[in-house]
Design an enzyme around this catalytic site. Structure first.
Site, PDB file in Angstrom:
ATOM      1  CG  HIS A  34     -42.579 -25.792  -5.221  1.00 46.47           C
ATOM      2  ND1 HIS A  34     -41.645 -26.790  -5.356  1.00 46.47           N
ATOM      3  CD2 HIS A  34     -42.766 -25.296  -6.474  1.00 46.47           C
ATOM      4  CE1 HIS A  34     -41.300 -26.923  -6.615  1.00 46.47           C
ATOM      5  NE2 HIS A  34     -41.953 -26.015  -7.322  1.00 46.47           N
ATOM      6  N   GLY A  36     -40.217 -28.532  -3.446  1.00 47.98           N
ATOM      7  CA  GLY A  36     -39.337 -29.074  -4.495  1.00 47.98           C
ATOM      8  C   GLY A  36     -38.066 -28.241  -4.607  1.00 47.98           C
ATOM      9  CG  HIS A  37     -38.219 -24.154  -5.974  1.00 50.33           C
ATOM     10  ND1 HIS A  37     -39.534 -23.728  -5.939  1.00 50.33           N
ATOM     11  CD2 HIS A  37     -37.845 -24.064  -7.275  1.00 50.33           C
ATOM     12  CE1 HIS A  37     -39.926 -23.391  -7.148  1.00 50.33           C
ATOM     13  NE2 HIS A  37     -38.934 -23.594  -7.989  1.00 50.33           N
ATOM     14  CE  LYS A 148     -42.220 -29.486 -12.024  1.00 48.49           C
ATOM     15  NZ  LYS A 148     -42.649 -28.971 -13.263  1.00 48.49           N
ATOM     16  NE  ARG A 186     -45.543 -22.463 -16.377  1.00 46.06           N
ATOM     17  CZ  ARG A 186     -44.233 -22.560 -16.518  1.00 46.06           C
ATOM     18  NH1 ARG A 186     -43.570 -23.510 -15.870  1.00 46.06           N
ATOM     19  NH2 ARG A 186     -43.560 -21.723 -17.299  1.00 46.06           N
TER      20      ARG A 186
END
Ligand code: AMP
Length: 289
Positions: A34, A36-37, A148, A186
């Site tokens: 996503h 974030g990665h 995170k 998740r």
């Protein structure tokens, strides 16, 4: 973008990049990428020339076999996103390539006794072991981890220092959906109702920020206010809502030093984590989440 499955192949490409004078950045992931990665890759590109990403769902860090079995996988989509983000090489080992008859594990002692470490036995040992192996395989100059997973990031920084890995660890901020939910692979497992209720986690951090801005420093009062908000969202289970010192991750009664306020909450079977770094140095509080 090269896609390689064998350690030997990866080493050959990284060695060639180094020979060409390039520095190497590394972002380890478990895939189902996503934004974030991808933001970690963006950060890595600021510091290094050649970007390596690993995608490996590391069975030994899952304390719950059902969580491992349900972990989402979509490699073709991951490759497209990684390519677009400017990754030069993706390392996708299978389990046999990473572990055969391993007897050696890495642990980072006290840093894992609280927060997730207290609730997921064996989890961090699995994480540090795989990250150590990946550092030895990739030998990056820089490796970027997400805020995170703050306990993971802080512990890996310590592990790299303790074990003399010649790598600089960078901790990069949490990317969120527009409604505040921290991005996570998740999240896909949440039903629409669970996803809506899960917004209480980031809302509770916002409320904590407000309390801190108004001068509140007592951890118990701040975490109780967060718990009230999270309780109203009918979570399936709360693992913890805690305040710890940055970076020894010991519980603090007052937020008088740089601290982390973190929560782990289940909605249905899905365990979500989120946190905020609070810096009260100089009297004025700064919250990053
Ligand atoms: P994972 O694939 O969940 O193991 O995560 C791989 C890396 O991405 C870890 O360093 C995570 O901390 C980081 N990460 C996960 N979610 C986010 C997010 N929402 N924002 C920034 N980084 C993240």
């Amino acid at each position: 973008m090269k896609i390689v499955h064998a350690k030997s192949e990866l080493r050959a490409h990284v060695t060639a990049a180094r020979k060409a004078g390039l520095t190497v950045g590394f972002v380890p992931t478990m895939g189902y990428l996503h934004q974030g990665h991808l933001s970690l890759v963006e950060e890595s590109k600021k510091h290094t020339d050649y970007q390596v990403m690993s995608i490996f769902v590391n069975r030994i860090q899952f304390n719950d076999p059902n969580d491992f079995a349900a972990y989402p996988v979509d490699l073709e989509r991951d490759f497209a996103l990684a390519r677009e983000a400017g990754v030069d090489l993706v390392f996708v080992p299978d389990e046999g390539e990473m572990y055969t008859d391993s007897l050696t594990f890495v642990d980072v002692g006290a840093l894992t006794k609280n927060l997730c470490g207290a609730h997921r036995p064996g989890h961090f040992r699995g994480v540090f072991t795989v990250v150590s192996k990946l550092f030895n395989i990739v030998s990056p100059d820089v490796s970027v981890f997400g805020q995170k997973d703050i306990q993971q990031a802080v512990s890996i920084e310590k592990m790299a220092a303790d074990l003399d890995f010649p790598v600089r660890i960078i901790i990069s901020p949490t990317l969120r959906e527009s409604d505040g939910l921290a991005m996570s692979s998740r999240n896909k497992r949440l039903s629409a109702d669970e996803r809506e209720r899960a917004l209480a986690i980031s809302r509770s951090l916002k409320a904590a920020e407000k309390l801190i801005a108004s001068g509140e420093r007592t951890s118990g009062i701040i975490t109780a206010a967060m718990k009230k908000i999270i309780d109203e969202s009918r979570p399936t289970k709360i693992d913890y809502i805690s305040a710890v010192r940055y970076t020894d991750l010991d519980y603090v009664e007052r937020i008088d030093t740089k601290s982390v306020i973190a929560a782990a909450v289940y909605y249905g079977d899905t365990r979500l984590i989120d946190n905020m770094i609070v810096d009260t140095a100089g009297g004025k509080a700064k919250c990053v989440y």
